[in-house]
Design a protein around this motif. Structure first.
Motif, mmCIF file in Angstrom:
data_model
loop_
_atom_site.group_PDB
_atom_site.id
_atom_site.type_symbol
_atom_site.label_atom_id
_atom_site.label_comp_id
_atom_site.label_asym_id
_atom_site.label_seq_id
_atom_site.Cartn_x
_atom_site.Cartn_y
_atom_site.Cartn_z
ATOM 1 N N GLN A 28 0.820 -1.209 0.000
ATOM 2 C CA GLN A 28 0.000 0.000 0.000
ATOM 3 C C GLN A 28 0.857 1.264 0.000
ATOM 4 O OE1 GLN A 28 -2.409 -0.686 3.473
ATOM 5 N NE2 GLN A 28 -3.970 -1.848 2.348
ATOM 6 N N VAL A 29 1.925 1.243 0.802
ATOM 7 C CA VAL A 29 2.827 2.401 0.850
ATOM 8 C C VAL A 29 3.492 2.616 -0.508
ATOM 9 C CG1 VAL A 29 4.963 3.296 1.863
ATOM 10 C CG2 VAL A 29 3.236 2.229 3.329
ATOM 11 N N GLN A 30 3.962 1.526 -1.126
ATOM 12 C CA GLN A 30 4.619 1.641 -2.426
ATOM 13 C C GLN A 30 3.663 2.194 -3.490
ATOM 14 O OE1 GLN A 30 5.924 -2.407 -2.921
ATOM 15 N NE2 GLN A 30 7.927 -2.038 -1.995
ATOM 16 N N ASP A 31 2.445 1.675 -3.516
ATOM 17 C CA ASP A 31 1.478 2.139 -4.514
ATOM 18 C C ASP A 31 1.175 3.626 -4.340
ATOM 19 O OD1 ASP A 31 1.442 -0.408 -5.434
ATOM 20 O OD2 ASP A 31 -0.593 -0.898 -4.797
ATOM 21 N N LYS A 32 1.094 4.074 -3.086
ATOM 22 C CA LYS A 32 0.814 5.486 -2.823
ATOM 23 C C LYS A 32 1.960 6.364 -3.307
ATOM 24 C CE LYS A 32 -0.629 8.631 0.872
ATOM 25 N NZ LYS A 32 -0.947 8.748 2.322
ATOM 26 N N ILE A 33 3.208 5.924 -3.066
ATOM 27 C CA ILE A 33 4.369 6.702 -3.518
ATOM 28 C C ILE A 33 4.431 6.729 -5.042
ATOM 29 C CG2 ILE A 33 6.885 6.768 -3.544
ATOM 30 C CD1 ILE A 33 6.845 5.565 -0.726
ATOM 31 N N ILE A 34 4.192 5.597 -5.676
ATOM 32 C CA ILE A 34 4.247 5.526 -7.143
ATOM 33 C C ILE A 34 3.209 6.446 -7.771
ATOM 34 C CG2 ILE A 34 3.866 3.998 -9.127
ATOM 35 C CD1 ILE A 34 5.034 1.724 -7.404
ATOM 36 N N ASN A 92 14.185 6.107 -12.573
ATOM 37 C CA ASN A 92 15.170 6.565 -11.588
ATOM 38 C C ASN A 92 14.501 7.363 -10.468
ATOM 39 O OD1 ASN A 92 17.288 5.399 -13.016
ATOM 40 N ND2 ASN A 92 17.644 7.229 -14.247
ATOM 41 N N GLU A 93 13.524 8.188 -10.814
ATOM 42 C CA GLU A 93 12.813 8.966 -9.797
ATOM 43 C C GLU A 93 12.021 8.051 -8.863
ATOM 44 O OE1 GLU A 93 9.329 12.433 -9.529
ATOM 45 O OE2 GLU A 93 10.358 12.043 -11.427
ATOM 46 N N LEU A 94 11.329 7.072 -9.434
ATOM 47 C CA LEU A 94 10.568 6.126 -8.614
ATOM 48 C C LEU A 94 11.497 5.309 -7.725
ATOM 49 C CD1 LEU A 94 7.993 4.818 -11.259
ATOM 50 C CD2 LEU A 94 7.461 6.152 -9.219
ATOM 51 N N ASN A 95 12.626 4.898 -8.271
ATOM 52 C CA ASN A 95 13.565 4.085 -7.497
ATOM 53 C C ASN A 95 14.119 4.870 -6.312
ATOM 54 O OD1 ASN A 95 15.137 1.517 -7.335
ATOM 55 N ND2 ASN A 95 16.868 2.895 -7.627
ATOM 56 N N ALA A 96 14.369 6.167 -6.520
ATOM 57 C CA ALA A 96 14.884 6.998 -5.425
ATOM 58 C C ALA A 96 13.826 7.184 -4.341
ATOM 59 C CB ALA A 96 15.330 8.353 -5.979
ATOM 60 N N LYS A 97 12.545 7.299 -4.718
ATOM 61 C CA LYS A 97 11.479 7.502 -3.731
ATOM 62 C C LYS A 97 11.106 6.225 -2.993
ATOM 63 C CE LYS A 97 9.173 11.476 -5.877
ATOM 64 N NZ LYS A 97 7.896 12.007 -6.418
ATOM 65 N N LEU A 98 11.406 5.072 -3.564
ATOM 66 C CA LEU A 98 10.956 3.795 -2.991
ATOM 67 C C LEU A 98 12.067 3.050 -2.274
ATOM 68 C CD1 LEU A 98 8.728 2.635 -5.974
ATOM 69 C CD2 LEU A 98 7.918 3.214 -3.688
ATOM 70 N N GLN A 99 12.967 3.799 -1.646
ATOM 71 C CA GLN A 99 14.034 3.162 -0.863
ATOM 72 C C GLN A 99 13.502 2.836 0.535
ATOM 73 O OE1 GLN A 99 16.982 2.144 -2.080
ATOM 74 N NE2 GLN A 99 16.243 2.870 -4.066
ATOM 75 N N GLY A 146 14.876 -2.994 4.087
ATOM 76 C CA GLY A 146 14.480 -4.398 3.993
ATOM 77 C C GLY A 146 13.851 -4.778 2.667
ATOM 78 N N VAL A 147 13.762 -3.821 1.748
ATOM 79 C CA VAL A 147 13.147 -4.084 0.437
ATOM 80 C C VAL A 147 14.177 -3.793 -0.650
ATOM 81 C CG1 VAL A 147 11.287 -3.497 -1.165
ATOM 82 C CG2 VAL A 147 10.864 -3.480 1.296
ATOM 83 N N VAL A 148 14.389 -4.764 -1.550
ATOM 84 C CA VAL A 148 15.296 -4.592 -2.690
ATOM 85 C C VAL A 148 14.450 -4.362 -3.938
ATOM 86 C CG1 VAL A 148 17.117 -5.607 -4.081
ATOM 87 C CG2 VAL A 148 17.007 -6.090 -1.629
ATOM 88 N N ASN A 149 14.639 -3.213 -4.585
ATOM 89 C CA ASN A 149 13.823 -2.855 -5.741
ATOM 90 C C ASN A 149 14.284 -3.572 -6.996
ATOM 91 O OD1 ASN A 149 12.443 -1.122 -4.071
ATOM 92 N ND2 ASN A 149 13.508 0.718 -4.757
#
Length: 630
Positions: free
Chosen positions: A161-167, A218-225, A228-231
């Motif tokens: 849920q957190v990831q979807d909200k950030i994306i 790259n922008e999404l990857n920077a926001k989704l750090q 415990g999660v490897v993108n």
């Protein structure tokens, strides 16, 4: 001119060029043989192209020597004009003749320029990166992060849920759909720790100015750090293809085979540490082997003996309370469903509650499960993977901002020392897109020499002369000059698509060379008819004049052969939309190669032809002239 005279001229002209046109068509077909032998993804992608072109050219070869002369006899009527009446043709001849005259005069300079250009193209090709296939922009992003193997359902749901909200906060994102764990299908073995999120993007005209798809990732990857999660970033279609063909869900996977999971996990972790910092490697992680959590219930045989219980009595309680037991069946129409009963999930997730599960005894009433069994949570493998009858671990990574071949080469150099010291019975294997790249390269290197031999044989049967066949074949390396320059300056990596473009170029280059050699030999026939075939009657100046005329006076058909190819290919340079990024690497070597090969054929081939005829006249006292056999 009577009808009979016109038909006779048409017949003679068709015989003059018919053999060359027929065999040039066969050569183009033969040049596509490597495409037929491609396997896997590349074979499925380019196979239809090769088959379509082969069938078209096979019919074309037959029509060129059967239907074409008939149609010419029908439509070529009225007042016929020579090439000189065409103002465009006159203008081209005025430009071409002085340039060709300069090349014939300054022979050594012309040959040196061509050889230098060819030598420069070699390091250009060697400096290019390599990849299996140019990345196809599917228009959609697939986000595949991996968490710890022992993540709970509630925690996985919260992370999703957190990831979807950030994306969704990124302006270019239209909608997001995430899934944790496996789908309701037997073909999906994804653990709960692996998430798949499909990101649909808005049309490009709604994106921020100057932003590209790579910038969005790259922008999404920077926001989704998230700790415990490897993108992991890929695309839906290519991800499914990779997983089905190689079992690897990223661009590259380093498979580690052995007999012990703990040893494999330790080796995978060491290799991951060694690969960190390699330019181009992104989303690097070890596919989890250990880290899974298991509820370990060991029956205490001494305790169950005191209570008058058996192991089966305890196992039955564990099965019914935790695993679930089928009690009955329900019938709904023609469908039957089992009714399974067990404790609620909140209860089963509580270790103290499990220890307090009651076990009925004969003489002592209900007692807690912990009285007759040792209950604890133990570590174990999260998922056991095997291949070729061996246990397997995997180090996974994607490649971005660099070509695949160079990235894997640097990674292999990093691991050379470690690979040499692997324990006995353990070995590694590179997989994913790199596996496909090596397979395609091996196929092309094996078949290309055979194709060149076949092309040479076709040229020999067309001219019945090894020398004339060589004149036409020599245009192939000079066609590589323009192809190499175009690929280099457009920044395209060498791939199967580029190789297919060069393969198609071979046939086009040889076809133009055949047309030039035919007309040069026609000029020699005219010279022999006029002055005889002897060095006493033919001077060097006569050779020069007739070679120049053979090249200049037949300029239009040669340029038409080149322009037909260019006019069909150049529009692809400005093509946009899905698929254009795959077509561009195919077209670039063809466009550049056609330009340089045609330049070589128009300027250098007449020069070499003249030098050879001068040598023949001096050594043998006569010319070897190709004659059209009726």
């Amino acid at each position: 001119m009577t009808k009979a005279e016109r038909i006779k001229i048409i017949e003679a002209s068709c015989k003059q060029v018919g053999r060359g046109v027929f065999f040039s068509t066969l050569i183009i077909v033969a040049s596509f043989l490597p495409v037929f032998l491609l396997e896997g993804q590349e074979g499925k992608l380019f196979g239809p192209l090769a088959w379509t072109k082969t069938f078209i050219l096979a019919i074309d070869a037959i029509l060129a020597v059967t239907l074409a002369p008939v149609l010419i006899s029908f439509f070529l009527k009225g007042k016929l004009r020579t090439d000189d009446h065409n103002p465009l043709n006159r203008g081209l001849e005025k430009i071409y003749r002085p340039i060709l005259n300069w090349c014939v005069t300054w022979r050594k300079t012309t040959l040196v320029i061509n050889i230098v250009a060819l030598l420069i193209s070699v390091p250009l090709l060697l400096s290019l990166g390599s990849e299996f296939m140019p990345p196809l922009d599917e228009g959609t992003i697939l986000f595949m992060p991996v968490t710890q193997p022992d993540v709970s359902n509630a925690e996985a749901k919260q992370i999703l849920q957190v990831q979807d909200k950030i994306i969704k906060s990124v302006p270019e994102v239209k909608s997001v759909l995430g899934k944790a764990g496996r789908a309701n299908t037997a073909t999906d073995n994804s653990p709960i720790s692996m998430t798949e999120t499909i990101i649909l993007l808005k049309p490009k005209d709604e994106w921020r100015k100057g932003i590209k798809k790579e910038d969005i990732i790259n922008e999404l990857n920077a926001k989704l750090q998230i700790p415990g999660v490897v993108n992991g970033w890929t695309q839906p279609i290519i991800n499914r293809i990779n997983m089905l063909s190689t079992g690897i869900r990223t661009d590259v996977g380093l498979k580690i085979y052995g007999q012990n999971l703990d040893t494999i996990n330790a080796l995978a972790t060491q290799m991951k540490m060694s690969l960190q910092g390699v330019n181009g490697i992104k989303d690097l992680y070890v596919d989890p082997i250990t880290g899974g959590k298991y509820l370990d219930i060991q029956v205490n045989k001494d305790a169950i003996g005191r209570y008058g219980l058996s192991v089966d009595d305890v196992n039955e309680v564990v099965e019914s309370a935790l695993g679930g037991m089928n009690l009955t069946k329900t019938i709904e129409g023609r469908q039957r469903f089992s009714v399974n009963v067990r404790f609620a999930q909140d209860y089963r997730n509580n270790l103290d509650a499990i220890k307090g599960t009651l076990v009925q005894t004969t003489n002592n009433g209900p007692i807690p499960l912990s009285s007759v069994a040792d209950i604890k949570v133990s570590d174990g493998p999260a998922m056991i993977q095997s291949e070729n009858a061996l246990l397997r671990g995997t180090v996974l990574f994607n490649v971005r901002d660099r070509d695949l071949g160079s990235t894997v080469k640097d990674a292999q150099d990093r691991l050379n020392t470690m690979v040499k010291t692997l324990p006995k019975g353990y070995y590694i294997e590179w997989s994913g897109q790199y596996e496909n790249l090596i397979r395609a390269e091996h196929t092309l290197k094996l078949i290309l020499p055979i194709v060149l031999i076949i092309i040479f044989a076709c040229l020999y049967f067309a001219f019945h002369s090894i020398r004339e066949a060589f004149f036409s074949l020599i245009s192939i390396p000079f066609a590589l000059i323009g192809g190499a320059y175009m690929v280099y300056f457009f920044g395209v990596h060498l791939s199967v698509a580029v190789a297919v473009g060069f393969i198609a170029l071979f046939g086009i280059a040889v076809e133009t060379g055949i047309v030039m050699v035919i007309y040069l030999n026609d000029a020699m026939q005219q010279l022999v008819v006029l002055k005889g075939n002897s060095k006493e009657t033919i001077s060097r100046e006569d050779l020069r004049i007739y070679v120049m005329n053979g090249a200049v006076k037949r300029l239009r058909p040669k340029l038409m052969t080149v322009c037909v190819a260019l006019f069909g290919l150049v529009p692809v340079l400005w093509a946009t939309g899905t698929g254009s990024d795959v077509m561009l690497p195919i077209v670039l070597p063809m466009i550049g190669g056609v330009l340089t090969s045609s330049t070589h054929i128009l300027l250098v081939t007449p020069l070499i032809f003249l030098m050879v005829k001068e040598y023949e006249l001096k050594k043998y006292g006569k010319l070897e002239v190709l004659e059209v056999k009726e």
